[in-house]
Design a protein around this motif. Structure first.
Motif, PDB file in Angstrom:
ATOM      1  N   GLU A  92       0.841  -1.197   0.000  1.00 15.52           N
ATOM      2  CA  GLU A  92       0.000   0.000   0.000  1.00 15.52           C
ATOM      3  C   GLU A  92       0.880   1.253   0.000  1.00 15.52           C
ATOM      4  N   THR A  93       0.307   2.348  -0.444  1.00 15.31           N
ATOM      5  CA  THR A  93       1.095   3.585  -0.452  1.00 15.31           C
ATOM      6  C   THR A  93       1.535   3.907   0.974  1.00 15.31           C
ATOM      7  N   SER A  95       4.041   2.458   2.534  1.00 20.95           N
ATOM      8  CA  SER A  95       4.680   1.367   3.263  1.00 20.95           C
ATOM      9  C   SER A  95       6.203   1.500   3.235  1.00 20.95           C
ATOM     10  N   GLY A  96       6.698   2.352   2.369  1.00 24.26           N
ATOM     11  CA  GLY A  96       8.152   2.580   2.343  1.00 24.26           C
ATOM     12  C   GLY A  96       8.847   1.895   1.178  1.00 24.26           C
ATOM     13  N   GLU A 404       1.343  11.621   5.893  1.00 28.39           N
ATOM     14  CA  GLU A 404       2.039  11.956   7.137  1.00 28.39           C
ATOM     15  C   GLU A 404       1.141  11.904   8.366  1.00 28.39           C
TER      16      GLU A 404
HETATM   17  O1  CDP Z   1       6.587   3.973  -1.986  1.00 25.06           O
HETATM   18  P1  CDP Z   1       5.660   3.980  -0.818  1.00 25.06           P
HETATM   19  O2  CDP Z   1       4.363   4.641  -1.133  1.00 25.06           O
HETATM   20  O3  CDP Z   1       5.451   2.609  -0.259  1.00 25.06           O
HETATM   21  O4  CDP Z   1       6.345   4.827   0.350  1.00 25.06           O
HETATM   22  P2  CDP Z   1       7.576   5.844   0.312  1.00 25.06           P
HETATM   23  O5  CDP Z   1       7.478   6.774  -0.830  1.00 25.06           O
HETATM   24  O6  CDP Z   1       8.833   5.059   0.438  1.00 25.06           O
HETATM   25  O7  CDP Z   1       7.343   6.727   1.601  1.00 25.06           O
HETATM   26  C1  CDP Z   1       7.190   6.188   2.893  1.00 25.06           C
HETATM   27  C2  CDP Z   1       6.898   7.297   3.890  1.00 25.06           C
HETATM   28  O8  CDP Z   1       8.036   8.120   4.037  1.00 25.06           O
HETATM   29  C3  CDP Z   1       5.780   8.239   3.505  1.00 25.06           C
HETATM   30  O9  CDP Z   1       4.523   7.783   3.859  1.00 25.06           O
HETATM   31  C4  CDP Z   1       6.144   9.512   4.263  1.00 25.06           C
HETATM   32  O10 CDP Z   1       5.660   9.415   5.587  1.00 25.06           O
HETATM   33  C5  CDP Z   1       7.660   9.450   4.309  1.00 25.06           C
HETATM   34  N1  CDP Z   1       8.242  10.376   3.315  1.00 25.06           N
HETATM   35  C6  CDP Z   1       8.352  11.728   3.617  1.00 25.06           C
HETATM   36  O11 CDP Z   1       7.938  12.133   4.683  1.00 25.06           O
HETATM   37  N2  CDP Z   1       8.880  12.593   2.675  1.00 25.06           N
HETATM   38  C7  CDP Z   1       9.305  12.153   1.478  1.00 25.06           C
HETATM   39  N3  CDP Z   1       9.801  13.019   0.578  1.00 25.06           N
HETATM   40  C8  CDP Z   1       9.194  10.781   1.162  1.00 25.06           C
HETATM   41  C9  CDP Z   1       8.663   9.923   2.099  1.00 25.06           C
END
Ligand code: CDP
Ligand code: MG
Length: 693
Positions: A92-93, A95-96, A404
């Motif tokens: 899911e979005t 998740s990292g 966030e």
């Molecule tokens: O790719 P996915 O949607 O699984 O997640 P991700 O882009 O790796 O980001 C994970 C989390 O990191 C996000 O939900 C944000 O809480 C945080 N993040 C952030 O705060 N600022 C960014 N520029 C990128 C990620």
């Protein structure tokens, strides 16, 4: 009744005057249903409390990283990645996936000791913003260990091990290195978007993997990632297993409009100001609209309203446009957190739909539409039109509100409208012109007629593409082989027809002008059209207007622009887009460098701009329309009725034969970007009206 009914009068007090000026007869409230239709539950409520209640600044980046599901599941995930040469990862979005997986791979040894981990993104701004975030998490400068590579910008070095790049850039790399030898791991991110370039990559990377196996080289690990996708299709195509990751999406409440909205852009703005009225200043707003013109107009309206609200107890509002034609550094402005006490309103195209995290966003307004290019193989026309998004896209947009903290999503369409949306968007490869893709594949050494696409494009479209390349002189024979000209053409990141214009301009002694016009056509319009000053804009534009048509008009603009010292002021005075001209200048430089590499002879036709029109005809001879007895136009190749777009300099003249660059469908088909063509030129080229195809 809707949640906003009670607030109606209060809203009128503060906002009606401003909006009624913009649109006198419309209601000033958008009504949403009372019960949010879906509340996305948090998987791990304890952790939810932790991250939500702690002030963001006080938890370190490292703590934030460690709280992500990907991090918590790293052992098992790495094990699966180690075990399989290809793995499909659904998560899911939030998740990292995008930020963490490459960082986990690096110390695990899976990526070897020197190879690069390449992560592809469908969009430039995603590649740049994610790379910066990951560099920050690694505590390094962007461009060293962690870098990115997008069109016009290569921020990598020999030290780079984690490289974010657009899918288009990776296809380009494959053109000179079919086994992708720089990489030990390739991650195709946001695979569900199914952009043409991602689809090409799916096949190209799989081929590179096999070639390396055959040649006994170091294996290439492939990860295909997405939040929402057709898992069976992907696992079957790659004969690979899939793993699922739970999300760490904060809950998002969804509201649907109670009634269908007539004017989604207007309704979206009204909704934005309803949110602005009712919520604390630290909650930023993201609105999805369709394109640059619409966004720029909305930015102007929103700024006007914000100004009128000044001093009425509202927090200050800062409005940011966000679309791909903006230079990257300006796109990134919208990502910066807003200062305390100030609200940010971001008006964006679908560039903000996937991958990115825009700091501070708690409210998403989804208009449910997107601008998409569709190619009709039968008419041969590429048409740009506003279309409904798919459910998958709507969910992605919704997800942007919960990156966030908990958020809200306002859909400017009804629940029923949502139910009627397609599940997934139609893959672009099935609806776009394939000539460019065919040329790229041939340059990699692959025949498009036998290439194993995940979703095969219609045979008709493939045939049209190959025929087009044959006519341009880029390929010959069966199976099609690249000619020397075709090899040169593949160097240019353009539609082959436009590349042909550049190559043919040498013969017409107007390379300089061809580079300028093609660069200008690669970006968005350089003319601004403020509704309130339409007449003045028209007068300003007429100073550049050429009876030869829009291409020569564009050339006149660019020539004047280049000679100007105070460019920004001058653009403003002349109703021109400074940014778009800047962008075109950058594109032109890139194209000029490629032209030099291809040893094209530099020449300028000066005032003899007929040469330029002849060069345009060499690439765009299929894009002709002919005046009929009844004073209407039909296209030469498919006899489609068309009309001249009101924005064209040729709008009020009726030349017998015109060449066009673009078709816009708004009810009827309008032609944009026109040049007057003499029919005798067709005879010179052995082309005849009615025999074009
Ligand atoms: O790719 P996915 O949607 O699984 O997640 P991700 O882009 O790796 O980001 C994970 C989390 O990191 C996000 O939900 C944000 O809480 C945080 N993040 C952030 O705060 N600022 C960014 N520029 C990128 C990620
Ligand atoms: Mg992602």
């Amino acid at each position: 009744m809707g949640v906003h009914d009670n607030a109606d009068s209060k809203y009128n007090v503060m906002g009606a005057s401003s909006f009624s000026k913009l649109a006198p007869k419309r209601p000033t409230t958008v009504v949403f249903n009372e019960n949010p239709s879906k509340i996305q539950k948090h998987e791990d409520s304890q952790q939810n409390v932790q991250t939500e209640n702690v002030d963001k600044g006080s938890i370190s980046l490292q703590q934030q990283r460690k709280s992500l599901p990907v991090y918590r599941l790293r052992k098992r995930l790495l094990e699966e990645i180690r075990r399989n040469s290809t793995l499909v990862i659904i998560g899911e979005t939030g998740s990292g996936k995008t930020t963490q997986i490459p960082q986990l791979l690096l110390p695990s040894g899976i990526a070897g000791t020197s190879g690069c981990i390449g992560i592809t993104q469908p969009r430039r701004v995603a590649a740049v913003s994610v790379a910066r975030r990951v560099a920050q998490e690694q505590g390094v400068e962007t461009g060293k260990l962690v870098g990115y590579c997008v069109r016009f910008e290569d921020v990598t070095s020999s030290q780079t091990r984690i490289k974010y790049l657009t899918d288009g850039m990776m296809v380009r790399e494959a053109m000179t290195d079919e086994i992708l030898s720089d990489y030990s791991v390739v991650i195709l991110d946001e695979a569900h978007e199914r952009s043409v370039q991602t689809d090409v990559l799916l096949g190209v990377v799989r081929r590179a993997q096999n070639l390396r196996k055959l040649k006994n080289l170091l294996p290439l690990k492939l990860l295909v990632m997405s939040a929402t996708m057709d898992v069976d299709k992907f696992t079957k195509y790659f004969q690979a297993p899939a793993v699922y990751l739970e999300g760490r999406q904060h809950p998002v409440k969804i509201y649907h409009a109670v009634k269908t909205q007539e004017d989604y852009a207007f309704s979206a703005l009204v909704t934005a100001f309803q949110i602005h009225r009712d919520n604390p200043a630290n909650e930023d707003i993201l609105v999805f609209l369709t394109g640059q013109e619409e966004i720029e107009a909305a930015v102007v309206s929103a700024r006007q309203v914000a100004k009128q609200l000044d001093g009425q107890g509202y927090p200050p509002l800062k409005v940011f446009p966000l679309y791909s034609a903006l230079p990257t550094h300006q796109q990134l402005e919208a990502f910066k957190p807003s200062p305390p006490g100030m609200r940010k309103l971001v008006l964006s195209t679908n560039v903000a739909e996937t991958s990115v995290t825009i700091g501070g966003i708690r409210h998403v307004i989804d208009t449910g539409v997107v601008k998409a290019r569709t190619h009709h193989p039968t008419t041969g026309l590429d048409v740009l039109r506003v279309e409904k998004v798919s459910k998958a896209q709507a969910w992605q947009r919704t997800g942007r509100a919960g990156r966030e903290a908990a958020g809200k999503c306002y859909r400017i369409y009804t629940k029923e409208d949502f139910e009627r949306m397609m599940e997934m968007p139609v893959p672009e490869i099935q609806r776009c012109s394939l000539a460019g893709v065919a040329l790229q594949l041939l340059a990699i050494g692959v025949d498009i007629t036998t290439f194993d696409f995940m979703d095969k494009p219609p045979k008709e479209a493939v045939d049209v593409a190959v025929t087009c390349l044959e006519k341009l002189g880029a390929v010959k024979g069966s199976p099609p082989q690249l000619t020397t000209l075709g090899r040169t053409m593949s160097l240019f990141p353009l539609d082959p027809r436009f590349t042909k214009v550049i190559l043919a301009s040498v013969e017409h002694h107007c390379l300089e002008e061809a580079l300028t016009v093609v660069a200008l056509l690669s970006g968005e319009s350089v003319f601004t059209d403020p509704p309130a000053k339409r007449q003045q804009a028209y007068v300003a534009r007429s100073r550049f207007a050429s009876p030869e048509g829009d291409h020569v008009t564009l050339l006149n603009v660019f020539r004047a622009y280049t000679n100007m010292k105070q460019k920004k002021v001058w653009c403003h005075e002349n109703f021109l887009h400074h940014r778009n001209l800047e962008y075109a200048t950058e594109v032109r430089q890139q194209l000029a460098a490629l032209a030099e590499r291809a040893n094209l002879e530099k020449a300028s036709c000066g005032t003899n701009t007929e040469q330029l029109r002849k060069a345009l005809l060499e690439g765009l001879y299929d894009n002709l329309a002919e005046l009929q007895r009844d004073q209407t136009y039909v296209t030469v190749s498919s006899k489609q009725p068309v009309a001249i777009h009101p924005s064209s300099t040729l709008h009020s003249s009726k030349p017998p034969l015109i060449l066009f660059t673009e078709v816009v469908a708004t009810g009827r088909c309008y032609l944009r970007g026109l040049s007057v063509i003499e029919s005798s030129w067709l005879n010179e080229k052995g082309l005849n009206i009615g025999k074009c195809d």
